[in-house]
Design an enzyme around this catalytic site. Structure first.
Site, PDB file in Angstrom:
ATOM      1  CE1 TYR A 281      -4.299 -50.079  31.256  1.00 24.19           C
ATOM      2  CE2 TYR A 281      -5.038 -51.905  32.369  1.00 24.19           C
ATOM      3  CZ  TYR A 281      -5.125 -50.414  31.967  1.00 24.19           C
ATOM      4  OH  TYR A 281      -6.322 -49.843  32.273  1.00 24.19           O
TER       5      TYR A 281
ATOM      6  N   PRO B  93     -14.226 -55.146  28.817  1.00 22.32           N
ATOM      7  CG  PRO B  93     -15.710 -53.869  29.912  1.00 22.32           C
ATOM      8  CD  PRO B  93     -15.827 -55.255  29.083  1.00 22.32           C
TER       9      PRO B  93
ATOM     10  CE  LYS C  84      -4.398 -54.072  25.739  1.00 24.98           C
ATOM     11  NZ  LYS C  84      -3.932 -52.885  26.269  1.00 24.98           N
TER      12      LYS C  84
ATOM     13  CE1 TYR D 287      -7.468 -51.216  35.627  1.00 23.12           C
ATOM     14  CE2 TYR D 287      -9.247 -53.061  34.996  1.00 23.12           C
ATOM     15  CZ  TYR D 287      -8.405 -51.738  34.515  1.00 23.12           C
ATOM     16  OH  TYR D 287      -8.126 -51.317  33.450  1.00 23.12           O
TER      17      TYR D 287
ATOM     18  CG  HIS E 139      -3.158 -42.526  34.892  1.00 25.98           C
ATOM     19  ND1 HIS E 139      -4.293 -43.084  35.307  1.00 25.98           N
ATOM     20  CD2 HIS E 139      -3.293 -41.247  34.943  1.00 25.98           C
ATOM     21  CE1 HIS E 139      -5.110 -42.152  35.730  1.00 25.98           C
ATOM     22  NE2 HIS E 139      -4.532 -40.929  35.676  1.00 25.98           N
TER      23      HIS E 139
END
Ligand code: APR
Ligand code: PHB
Length: 392
Positions: free
Chosen positions: A384, A292, A296, A200, A72
């Site tokens: 990220y 979460p 990570k 998200y 992704h």
């Protein structure tokens, strides 16, 4: 004969450590409380950072991950009914790979067993002795028989609820902790993903996340009260709530399908310092927990053992303990960066029960800034996809 390294726990941390040590010519024994099929089926995290993928590639564990994992190049942030794309490839120059933690665990177990590795499943009553001597010992029972393992080094890779951290005498560790006033209800469903990348969502009814495991299986999460009773959430209620919180202007509704796994995960931030006592070294969830939201947890566990494997090799093969002495400080720098990032993502995207309208406006403003400023989006992207692993 003492075993060079005794490892407690066959999660990503313990198994990868055993694999890395084997490649360096150092043997180890892994002691795991659960059965092989239990650890291989347990549904957990699913995002691999770029440095984690590089590490797995370097140590010969990348084949299935590249075949079956989903690469992704970004994620979506959804608020006020609009989706905003954060382009990791453009902003941070790399991508993430969606590949379930239990798939990583399967690959690691297969590699260890193919190389003659010693993993003992379903052991009980693990206790650690003589940690401040040069010959620590692990006692345990297997098939009802008492057993004992003398080691040079013990690696505590047994997760947050394990025995290792609890074996360190009171007063040695400093704990830093934050509990969040919500949990995540997670489902795995036989339904194709409704978006090519993760979504998200910040919604007035609470956070939601649309993720996936394969072109046929989605993984979705909803913010729920802490200790939520899962029986309050029949599948139809879960799908209705996901549809509401993930609704996006101009996009079709989520594709629904049979729910094949369901559970509630508490949210906490937790770190102990130092990640060591005598000859015991803690790694992964045994030493630190992140909520979460930043994806990570598994990545930190694997970064820890990369550093630990190098430090153990230097100690056992060159007689130098400098890297072992630096282990905790080296890892904690990365750990605290991930703690901050995970706390920040969590704070920006969840509804806090005590939040007032002012707080809500602050969160919306932070979201708008993150998706509209290249500098802010880059901060999200580089954290990220993962910062380089120190000590490599
Ligand atoms: N004796 C032996 N084994 C134990 C004991 C014990 N007393 N206590 C726990 N274990 C085992 C657990 O059964 C588990 O298989 O230790 C293992 C720890 O593995 P994980 O919990 O997966 O921890 P870690 O390897 O650090 O990986 C961290 O797991 O919780 C997720 O989000 C987290 O992705 C992160 C990852
Ligand atoms: C998951 O797919 O399980 C997942 C993805 C992203 C997260 C947390 C979990 O932040």
């Amino acid at each position: 004969m003492p075993v060079p390294v005794g490892i407690i726990g066959a999660g990503p941390a313990g198994l990868l450590l055993s694999h890395l040590l084997h490649r360096a010519g150092i043997e180890s024994v892994v002691l795991e409380a659960r059965s092989r099929s239990y650890v291989e089926q347990r549904v957990r995290a699913g995002v691999l950072e770029h440095p984690t993928v590089q590490l797995l590639d370097e140590v010969g564990l990348g084949d299935r991950l590249h075949r079956e994992g989903l690469r992704h190049g970004g994620i979506h942030l959804l608020f006020d009914g609009q989706r905003h794309h954060i382009d990791f490839t453009e902003l941070a120059g790399s991508a993430i790979t969606v590949y379930g933690q239990q798939e990583v665990v399967k690959d690691l177990i297969a590699a260890r067993l193919a190389a003659g590795g010693d993993i003992r499943f379903e052991v009980a009553d693990v206790e650690l002795h003589g940690l401040d001597t040069g010959r620590p010992r692990i006692s345990f029972t297997q098939d009802g028989q008492p057993e004992s393992l003398e080691c040079q080094i013990v690696a505590g890779c047994d997760g947050f609820h394990g025995v290792s951290r609890r074996s360190i005498p009171a007063g040695v560790l400093t704990a830093f902790e934050r509990e969040y006033p919500f949990a995540w209800l997670g489902i795995l469903a036989e339904a194709p993903p409704s978006s090519p990348e993760l979504i998200y969502a910040y919604h007035e009814r609470g956070f939601a996340l649309h993720s996936m495991r394969s072109p046929r299986v989605t993984r979705n999460y909803l913010q729920v009260p802490p200790d939520e009773d899962i029986s309050l959430w029949p599948d139809t209620r879960i799908w209705d709530e996901l549809q509401t919180r993930l609704a996006t202007a101009g996009e079709p509704a989520l594709t629904e399908g049979p729910v094949i796994d369901k559970g509630v995960t508490p949210m906490r931030s937790f770190v102990v310092e130092p990640m060591q006592h005598g000859r015991l070294f803690l790694a992964g969830d045994a030493a630190h927990i992140v909520p979460p939201t930043g994806a990570k947890g598994m990545n930190l566990a694997m970064a820890d053992v990369r550093v630990l494997a190098g430090a153990i090799a230097r100690f056992l093969q060159d007689g130098q303990d400098d890297l072992l002495r630096a282990y905790s400080d080296t890892c904690l720098r990365r750990v605290w960066r991930a703690e901050h990032f995970s706390w920040w993502m969590t704070s920006m995207l969840h509804c806090f029960p005590d939040a007032d309208p002012f707080q809500h406006q602050l969160q919306l403003s932070q979201l708008r800034y993150t998706v509209s400023s290249r500098a802010a989006a880059t901060t999200l992207a580089e954290n990220y996809v993962g910062l380089p692993i120190e000590g490599r």
